[in-house]
Design an enzyme around this catalytic site. Structure first.
Site, PDB file in Angstrom:
ATOM      1  CB  SER A 120       5.071  40.247 -46.443  1.00 41.89           C
ATOM      2  OG  SER A 120       5.110  38.936 -45.945  1.00 41.89           O
ATOM      3  CG  HIS A 141       3.425  44.417 -48.928  1.00 41.07           C
ATOM      4  ND1 HIS A 141       4.701  44.740 -48.534  1.00 41.07           N
ATOM      5  CD2 HIS A 141       2.925  43.625 -47.951  1.00 41.07           C
ATOM      6  CE1 HIS A 141       4.965  44.166 -47.373  1.00 41.07           C
ATOM      7  NE2 HIS A 141       3.899  43.492 -46.999  1.00 41.07           N
ATOM      8  CD  GLU A 153       6.911  47.603 -50.290  1.00 41.58           C
ATOM      9  OE1 GLU A 153       6.459  46.615 -49.672  1.00 41.58           O
ATOM     10  OE2 GLU A 153       8.107  47.913 -50.257  1.00 41.58           O
ATOM     11  CG  ASN A 191       8.677  43.041 -44.933  1.00 34.96           C
ATOM     12  OD1 ASN A 191       8.536  43.482 -43.796  1.00 34.96           O
ATOM     13  ND2 ASN A 191       7.672  42.540 -45.632  1.00 34.96           N
TER      14      ASN A 191
HETATM   15  N1  3HC Z   1      -8.969  49.117 -37.272  1.00 36.22           N
HETATM   16  C1  3HC Z   1      -9.374  50.384 -37.189  1.00 36.22           C
HETATM   17  N2  3HC Z   1      -8.743  51.324 -36.421  1.00 36.22           N
HETATM   18  C2  3HC Z   1      -7.701  50.901 -35.668  1.00 36.22           C
HETATM   19  C3  3HC Z   1      -7.226  49.579 -35.690  1.00 36.22           C
HETATM   20  C4  3HC Z   1      -7.908  48.674 -36.543  1.00 36.22           C
HETATM   21  N3  3HC Z   1      -7.519  47.413 -36.656  1.00 36.22           N
HETATM   22  N4  3HC Z   1      -6.168  49.486 -34.848  1.00 36.22           N
HETATM   23  C5  3HC Z   1      -5.977  50.698 -34.319  1.00 36.22           C
HETATM   24  N5  3HC Z   1      -6.895  51.570 -34.804  1.00 36.22           N
HETATM   25  C6  3HC Z   1      -6.977  53.004 -34.564  1.00 36.22           C
HETATM   26  C7  3HC Z   1      -7.414  53.358 -33.170  1.00 36.22           C
HETATM   27  O1  3HC Z   1      -8.819  53.397 -33.060  1.00 36.22           O
HETATM   28  C8  3HC Z   1      -6.775  54.728 -32.966  1.00 36.22           C
HETATM   29  O2  3HC Z   1      -7.558  55.727 -33.604  1.00 36.22           O
HETATM   30  P1  3HC Z   1      -7.376  57.324 -33.209  1.00 36.22           P
HETATM   31  O3  3HC Z   1      -6.053  57.761 -33.761  1.00 36.22           O
HETATM   32  O4  3HC Z   1      -8.515  57.999 -33.893  1.00 36.22           O
HETATM   33  O5  3HC Z   1      -7.427  57.385 -31.712  1.00 36.22           O
HETATM   34  C9  3HC Z   1      -5.468  54.607 -33.726  1.00 36.22           C
HETATM   35  O6  3HC Z   1      -5.651  53.550 -34.657  1.00 36.22           O
HETATM   36  C10 3HC Z   1      -4.345  54.291 -32.797  1.00 36.22           C
HETATM   37  O7  3HC Z   1      -4.664  53.090 -32.066  1.00 36.22           O
HETATM   38  P2  3HC Z   1      -4.560  52.939 -30.477  1.00 36.22           P
HETATM   39  O8  3HC Z   1      -4.872  54.240 -29.808  1.00 36.22           O
HETATM   40  O9  3HC Z   1      -5.373  51.744 -30.080  1.00 36.22           O
HETATM   41  O10 3HC Z   1      -3.077  52.501 -30.197  1.00 36.22           O
HETATM   42  P3  3HC Z   1      -1.715  53.148 -30.620  1.00 36.22           P
HETATM   43  O11 3HC Z   1      -1.754  54.639 -30.616  1.00 36.22           O
HETATM   44  O12 3HC Z   1      -0.737  52.438 -29.800  1.00 36.22           O
HETATM   45  O13 3HC Z   1      -1.542  52.714 -32.169  1.00 36.22           O
HETATM   46  C11 3HC Z   1      -0.869  51.279 -33.890  1.00 36.22           C
HETATM   47  C12 3HC Z   1      -1.589  51.390 -32.567  1.00 36.22           C
HETATM   48  C13 3HC Z   1      -1.663  52.008 -34.982  1.00 36.22           C
HETATM   49  C14 3HC Z   1      -0.788  49.795 -34.232  1.00 36.22           C
HETATM   50  C15 3HC Z   1       0.552  51.956 -33.749  1.00 36.22           C
HETATM   51  O14 3HC Z   1       1.227  51.435 -32.631  1.00 36.22           O
HETATM   52  C16 3HC Z   1       1.424  51.754 -34.966  1.00 36.22           C
HETATM   53  O15 3HC Z   1       1.324  52.457 -35.944  1.00 36.22           O
HETATM   54  N6  3HC Z   1       2.345  50.765 -34.875  1.00 36.22           N
HETATM   55  C17 3HC Z   1       3.246  50.409 -35.968  1.00 36.22           C
HETATM   56  C18 3HC Z   1       2.516  49.469 -36.889  1.00 36.22           C
HETATM   57  C19 3HC Z   1       3.373  49.054 -38.045  1.00 36.22           C
HETATM   58  O16 3HC Z   1       4.540  49.363 -38.170  1.00 36.22           O
HETATM   59  N7  3HC Z   1       2.745  48.293 -38.958  1.00 36.22           N
HETATM   60  C20 3HC Z   1       3.433  47.717 -40.087  1.00 36.22           C
HETATM   61  C21 3HC Z   1       3.840  46.313 -39.760  1.00 36.22           C
HETATM   62  S1  3HC Z   1       4.749  45.581 -41.064  1.00 36.22           S
HETATM   63  C22 3HC Z   1       3.574  44.927 -42.072  1.00 36.22           C
HETATM   64  O17 3HC Z   1       2.392  44.912 -41.811  1.00 36.22           O
HETATM   65  C23 3HC Z   1       4.078  44.349 -43.344  1.00 36.22           C
HETATM   66  C24 3HC Z   1       4.308  42.873 -43.315  1.00 36.22           C
HETATM   67  O18 3HC Z   1       4.785  42.479 -44.553  1.00 36.22           O
HETATM   68  C25 3HC Z   1       5.238  42.368 -42.235  1.00 36.22           C
END
Ligand code: 3HC
Length: 284
Positions: A120, A141, A153, A191
């Site tokens: 990242s 990424h 990415e 990022n």
């Molecule tokens: N595997 C499979 N499915 C998953 C999962 C996983 N690990 N985690 C969540 N899900 C699914 C759920 O089953 C649910 O499915 P549905 O839409 O069919 O109901 C869906 O994803 C949404 O999950 P939840 O209902 O449990 O919870 P939320 O609605 O609160 O969503 C989230 C959780 C998807 C994490 C949402 O909050 C989100 O999109 N958050 C932002 C995440 C983000 O920005 N990620 C990027 C981080 S930066 C990065 O990774 C880069 C690095 O370089 C720092």
């Protein structure tokens, strides 16, 4: 080139998610870990996340069985990469560790294999230079949670050739992800744009402008972000956020990327977010 078999090196949060999506899309995965216990934990996580998808009727029990059947465990990098078309490295963001892993992978991977890092924050050009084939090296990424987030990415290093970019782009599409092309630069696009927002959110808390809950509420309800920046920082890991901000700060020599003092203090205190049970929020 058609990618039929990949090695995913590292079965942590990102690595197990990456193995999950390749295996679910019919690609054989050699998942490489350092210890059987870590490999078992990665497989448990993948199995639980597949259960989630079965429960939501996104996949069937048979799909789950087939996906798990596509994953083989290896405890040695050389053995894990020797018959693959693509190596995806997802080990922790430590340059010395990546150097060691890439030396072993480069020595053992077939000549035609593409070498990709999920880093990242570390320069793709610098990682590529550790190998004997920088033209075949690229950044892939992914975003957490990998089975859910729609984008990859795709980061071209200085020497990455077009055919390697094209194969990785098509592979990402095969995983039902949208590949976005980016050139190597500190923090890439994701990022470089995300971390200053998280950092600014931490400054506002540190300066007593609002509580973490209220900062997150502003961004969730006012800007329709799925998670507020502080909840997201906990989710990513506060140590990871600090490392990335330091890469931006060092890379651009621009004070606008200076990490918030509260972030530094929390990392010093070992409050790293979800993974330690405490960050801006507490977790069970
Ligand atoms: N595997 C499979 N499915 C998953 C999962 C996983 N690990 N985690 C969540 N899900 C699914 C759920 O089953 C649910 O499915 P549905 O839409 O069919 O109901 C869906 O994803 C949404 O999950 P939840 O209902 O449990 O919870 P939320 O609605 O609160 O969503 C989230 C959780 C998807 C994490 C949402 O909050 C989100 O999109 N958050 C932002 C995440 C983000 O920005 N990620 C990027 C981080 S930066 C990065 O990774 C880069 C690095 O370089 C720092």
């Amino acid at each position: 080139m058609n990618v039929k078999k990949v090695a995913v090196i590292g079965g942590g949060t990102m690595g197990n998610g990456i193995a999950h999506v390749f295996a679910m899309n019919g690609i054989s995965v050699n998942l490489v870990e350092t210890k059987q216990a870590f490999a078992d934990r990665a497989l448990d996580t993948i199995s639980n996340n597949l259960d989630r998808m079965v429960k939501k009727e996104k996949i069937s029990e048979d799909d789950k069985t087939e996906t798990l059947g596509n994953i083989s465990i290896y405890l040695d990098v050389g053995e894990g990469v020797e018959d693959v078309d693509l190596v995806v490295e997802a080990v922790p963001e430590n340059f010395e560790l990546k150097k060691k892993v890439w030396k072993q992978a480069d020595d053992a991977a077939p000549e035609h294999a593409i070498l990709a890092s999920n880093t990242s924050s570390i320069s793709i050009t610098k990682l590529a230079a550790l190998t004997s084939r920088p033209e075949s090296f690229i950044g892939m990424h992914f975003f957490n949670p990998v089975p859910v987030m729609k984008m990859v990415e795709v980061v071209r290093g200085l020497e990455t050739i077009d055919s390697v970019y094209q194969t990785v782009k098509e592979t990402a599409e095969h995983l039902n992800k949208v590949p976005v092309p980016v050139n190597d630069s500190p923090g890439f696009v994701s990022n470089r744009v995300l971390m200053p927002m998280i950092n600014e959110a931490i400054f506002t808390v540190g300066e007593g402008v609002a509580t973490p809950e209220h900062v997150d509420e502003v961004m969730k309800l006012g800007m329709a972000h799925p998670m507020g920046p502080l909840r997201l920082a906990d989710f990513i890991g506060l140590d990871v956020c600090l490392d990335i901000l330091n890469v931006l700060y060092d890379g651009f020599k621009d004070p606008k990327y200076r990490p918030a003092p509260l972030l530094v203090k929390m990392v010093d205190a070992g409050k790293l977010g979800n993974k330690t049970g405490e960050g801006f929020y507490s977790y069970d």
